[in-house]
Design an enzyme around this catalytic site. Structure first.
Site, short mmCIF file in Angstrom:
data_model
loop_
_atom_site.label_atom_id
_atom_site.label_comp_id
_atom_site.label_asym_id
_atom_site.label_seq_id
_atom_site.Cartn_x
_atom_site.Cartn_y
_atom_site.Cartn_z
N HIS A 312 -25.30 103.79 59.38
CA HIS A 312 -24.10 102.71 59.88
C HIS A 312 -23.21 102.34 58.77
O HIS A 312 -23.47 102.85 57.36
CB HIS A 312 -23.96 101.16 59.63
CG HIS A 312 -23.32 100.32 60.53
ND1 HIS A 312 -22.03 99.85 59.67
CD2 HIS A 312 -23.44 100.53 61.47
CE1 HIS A 312 -21.52 99.07 60.06
NE2 HIS A 312 -21.78 99.28 61.17
N ASP A 369 -26.34 99.32 68.23
CA ASP A 369 -26.60 100.75 69.85
C ASP A 369 -27.65 100.95 69.71
O ASP A 369 -28.15 101.38 70.75
CB ASP A 369 -25.20 102.29 69.04
CG ASP A 369 -24.01 101.09 69.14
OD1 ASP A 369 -22.91 102.12 68.08
OD2 ASP A 369 -23.53 100.44 70.29
C1 SDX Z 1 -21.31 101.66 65.86
O1 SDX Z 1 -18.05 99.67 61.75
C2 SDX Z 1 -18.92 99.53 62.76
O2 SDX Z 1 -18.62 98.07 62.45
C3 SDX Z 1 -19.12 100.10 63.74
C4 SDX Z 1 -19.69 99.43 64.89
C5 SDX Z 1 -19.22 97.84 64.94
O3 SDX Z 1 -20.10 96.88 66.05
O4 SDX Z 1 -17.81 98.06 65.67
O5 SDX Z 1 -21.13 98.41 63.99
C6 SDX Z 1 -20.87 99.87 65.45
O6 SDX Z 1 -19.89 102.18 65.58
C7 SDX Z 1 -22.31 101.08 65.13
C8 SDX Z 1 -22.68 102.83 64.36
C9 SDX Z 1 -22.81 103.93 66.31
N1 SDX Z 1 -22.93 105.04 65.72
C10 SDX Z 1 -23.82 106.04 65.43
O7 SDX Z 1 -24.61 105.29 65.88
C11 SDX Z 1 -23.60 107.74 65.87
C12 SDX Z 1 -24.45 108.18 65.22
N2 SDX Z 1 -24.31 107.75 63.60
C13 SDX Z 1 -23.60 108.46 63.07
O8 SDX Z 1 -22.88 109.52 63.64
C14 SDX Z 1 -23.39 107.45 61.56
O9 SDX Z 1 -23.93 107.15 60.67
C15 SDX Z 1 -21.80 106.71 61.48
C16 SDX Z 1 -21.16 107.52 61.84
C17 SDX Z 1 -22.68 105.37 62.06
C18 SDX Z 1 -21.51 106.31 60.13
O10 SDX Z 1 -20.95 107.49 60.20
P1 SDX Z 1 -20.73 107.35 57.76
O11 SDX Z 1 -20.78 106.65 57.67
O12 SDX Z 1 -19.22 108.43 57.99
O13 SDX Z 1 -21.83 108.35 57.39
P2 SDX Z 1 -22.06 110.61 56.92
O14 SDX Z 1 -21.76 110.66 58.36
O15 SDX Z 1 -21.46 110.54 56.44
O16 SDX Z 1 -23.87 110.37 57.14
C19 SDX Z 1 -24.52 110.71 55.42
C20 SDX Z 1 -24.99 111.47 56.16
C21 SDX Z 1 -25.23 112.32 56.58
O17 SDX Z 1 -25.85 113.39 55.68
P3 SDX Z 1 -25.43 114.45 54.15
O18 SDX Z 1 -24.31 115.17 55.07
O19 SDX Z 1 -25.41 113.29 53.20
O20 SDX Z 1 -26.74 115.42 54.15
O21 SDX Z 1 -26.57 110.43 56.98
C22 SDX Z 1 -26.28 111.62 58.08
C23 SDX Z 1 -25.41 112.49 58.05
O22 SDX Z 1 -25.83 113.73 58.45
N3 SDX Z 1 -26.25 111.02 59.26
C24 SDX Z 1 -27.23 110.38 60.04
C25 SDX Z 1 -27.32 109.88 61.35
N4 SDX Z 1 -25.83 109.13 60.47
C26 SDX Z 1 -26.14 109.89 58.96
N5 SDX Z 1 -27.56 111.82 60.08
C27 SDX Z 1 -28.85 111.92 61.55
N6 SDX Z 1 -28.78 111.00 62.53
C28 SDX Z 1 -27.82 109.99 62.35
N7 SDX Z 1 -27.64 108.55 63.13
#
Ligand code: SDX
Length: 434
Positions: A312, A369
């Site tokens: 998140h 989720d």
């Molecule tokens: C919602 O904003 C809100 O409040 C949203 C929400 C709401 O109520 O409105 O809470 C609802 O959207 C919840 C999130 C649902 N999405 C997912 O579950 C999709 C999977 N999660 C990721 O795609 C990610 O964690 C996000 C999109 C939620 C957050 O993305 P960020 O903050 O841009 O973080 P990032 O993508 O830059 O990740 C940081 C690191 C990366 O690795 P490095 O580049 O540092 O090596 O963490 C890794 C990412 O690859 N990472 C994950 C991961 N989430 C982040 N690796 C594996 N699995 C994951 N789920």
């Protein structure tokens, strides 16, 4: 600088030293002690702008609706902890709280409930709108289109009174539209809403009832649905809410702003993740049930696989909504007297991930989720409607944020700047002589 109503200017500002000049920028502080640098005069005084892809460090507004402390896993609607609202409140009471800032009196809640109940019907011509949609259409664009189309049945919501009316109509009619879309997709007759049912039971009736037999919504399922709606009701300036605000900032109609918010929510990184979580769990169950093998792929930089429902932007701790949903999952599954392979896989994934260095160092925890889809599935909601369910829950939050924007004297049309990186000036040479 017009001071936002809810923020205090901290005596000591911050100094920016640039190009031999020192510019003092005000520091503002909210009611929970959060601080931000107010850069409203930055460009005028320095010619500089800020760059912040994804707005990770940038606040778009001050808001009094929802407070999140991502470090501590705290979520409060208008100061009330989500755990207490989840346990004691109802979705319509929470909707009133988000919209009005205070919990309703018994009389206010009764009147609001009656008003919403009396607006659940759709104009008969509107019913035909769904007949022209492909049966296999994803319900999110259908829902977004239906909300936009709803505005053609009513006068422009451009006065406070008409905005309030539109708010009641949307809260009342979106479940009906979602159910009509579902009935169309399975070739069953649409079920008219019933005024003798509560909000969540009425939705279950419109979704799963049919004219050939009596339908009684399971009270445990209705309560679980009401809880899901409460937990999704608002979440400060997330992607879809920021979209509602951006569209609303141009003074586009409330319907246009909500329709845009629905489309933004559809993204798999946002509200679309709940559908992706179930698809992920089903794929693990189908392949070999190995949570370990899947997690290795999610950690592999060369693999685009992600552990959907994890991570998140704000929560760097357990999403409090996920904790509540995990318990609700078990209650609902116990209710049907069964077990759930998907829940077992989800809990195994969580158990391994929470002790795995990759997830721990990135502070990745289950988000809202991760468990919600399992509950929707037990309720009988088809997977492609999971994000529609998220939208039904988030609607009062979007509406409350739209209202706050509309009433904010500091509000201006959203128009970010950019740093241009394209071609510098060059002379046009026609490809061939004219
Ligand atoms: C919602 O904003 C809100 O409040 C949203 C929400 C709401 O109520 O409105 O809470 C609802 O959207 C919840 C999130 C649902 N999405 C997912 O579950 C999709 C999977 N999660 C990721 O795609 C990610 O964690 C996000 C999109 C939620 C957050 O993305 P960020 O903050 O841009 O973080 P990032 O993508 O830059 O990740 C940081 C690191 C990366 O690795 P490095 O580049 O540092 O090596 O963490 C890794 C990412 O690859 N990472 C994950 C991961 N989430 C982040 N690796 C594996 N699995 C994951 N789920």
């Amino acid at each position: 600088m017009t001071k936002d109503a809810a923020t205090n200017v901290v005596p000591e500002g911050v100094e920016l030293v640039y190009d031999g000049k020192t510019v003092e920028l005000p520091l503002v502080e909210g009611s929970e002690g959060e601080r931000g640098i107010d850069i409203r005069k930055l460009r005028a005084e320095t010619g500089l702008i800020t760059i912040d892809p994804g707005y990770v460090n940038t606040g778009s507004c001050s808001s009094a609706i929802t407070f999140i402390d991502g470090e501590k896993g705290i979520l409060r609607y208008r100061g009330y902890p989500i755990e207490e609202l989840a346990e004691h409140s109802t979705f319509l009471e929470v909707a009133w709280l988000l919209l009005n800032g205070e919990l309703p009196t018994e009389a206010e809640l009764a009147e609001f409930t009656t008003e919403v109940t009396r607006h659940t019907m759709l104009h008969e011509d509107f019913g035909r709108f769904f007949d022209f949609m492909p049966k296999n259409a994803h319900p999110m664009p259908v829902c977004a289109a239906a909300v936009g189309a709803l505005s053609t049945f009513y006068r422009e919501a451009n006065t406070d009174e008409r905005v309030q009316k539109a708010i009641v109509r949307l809260i009342a009619k979106m479940p009906t539209m979602a159910a009509y879309s579902y009935k169309h997709s399975i070739g069953q007759p649409r079920m008219y809403p019933r005024n003798d049912l509560d909000y969540s039971s009425n939705f279950l009736y419109m979704m799963f009832g049919n004219p050939c037999e009596a339908f009684q919504a399971d009270p445990v399922f209705a309560r679980a649905l009401d809880l899901l709606l409460i937990l999704h009701a608002d979440h400060e300036q997330n992607c879809s809410t920021s979209t509602v605000r951006m569209v609303g900032s141009s003074q586009a109609s409330l319907y246009a702003s909500i329709s845009s918010g629905i489309m933004a929510l559809w993204g798999p990184l946002h509200g679309g993740a709940n559908q992706k979580v179930i698809e992920m769990l089903e794929r693990i169950a189908r392949e070999d049930g190995s949570a370990d093998r899947f997690l290795n792929r999610a950690k592999d930089r060369d693999d685009t696989t992600r552990l959907m429902g994890f991570g998140h932007r704000v929560y760097k701790n357990y999403d409090p909504r996920a904790a509540i949903l995990k318990t609700t999952c078990k209650d609902v599954i116990e209710r049907i007297g069964g077990s759930s392979e998907l829940l077992d896989i989800a809990m195994r994934l969580e158990e391994i991930a929470l002790s795995d260095e990759y997830f721990v160092e990135r502070r990745l925890y289950p988000n809202v989720d991760f468990y919600s889809g399992i509950i929707y599935q037990v309720l009988g909601v088809p997977v492609n409607m999971f994000t529609v369910m998220f939208a039904l829950g988030r609607l009062p939050g979007w509406l409350a944020q739209f209202l706050e924007l509309r009433r904010d004297p500091a509000n201006r049309i959203g128009r970010p700047r950019q740093i241009y990186t394209g071609a510098t000036k060059r002379k046009y040479k026609p490809v061939k002589k004219r």
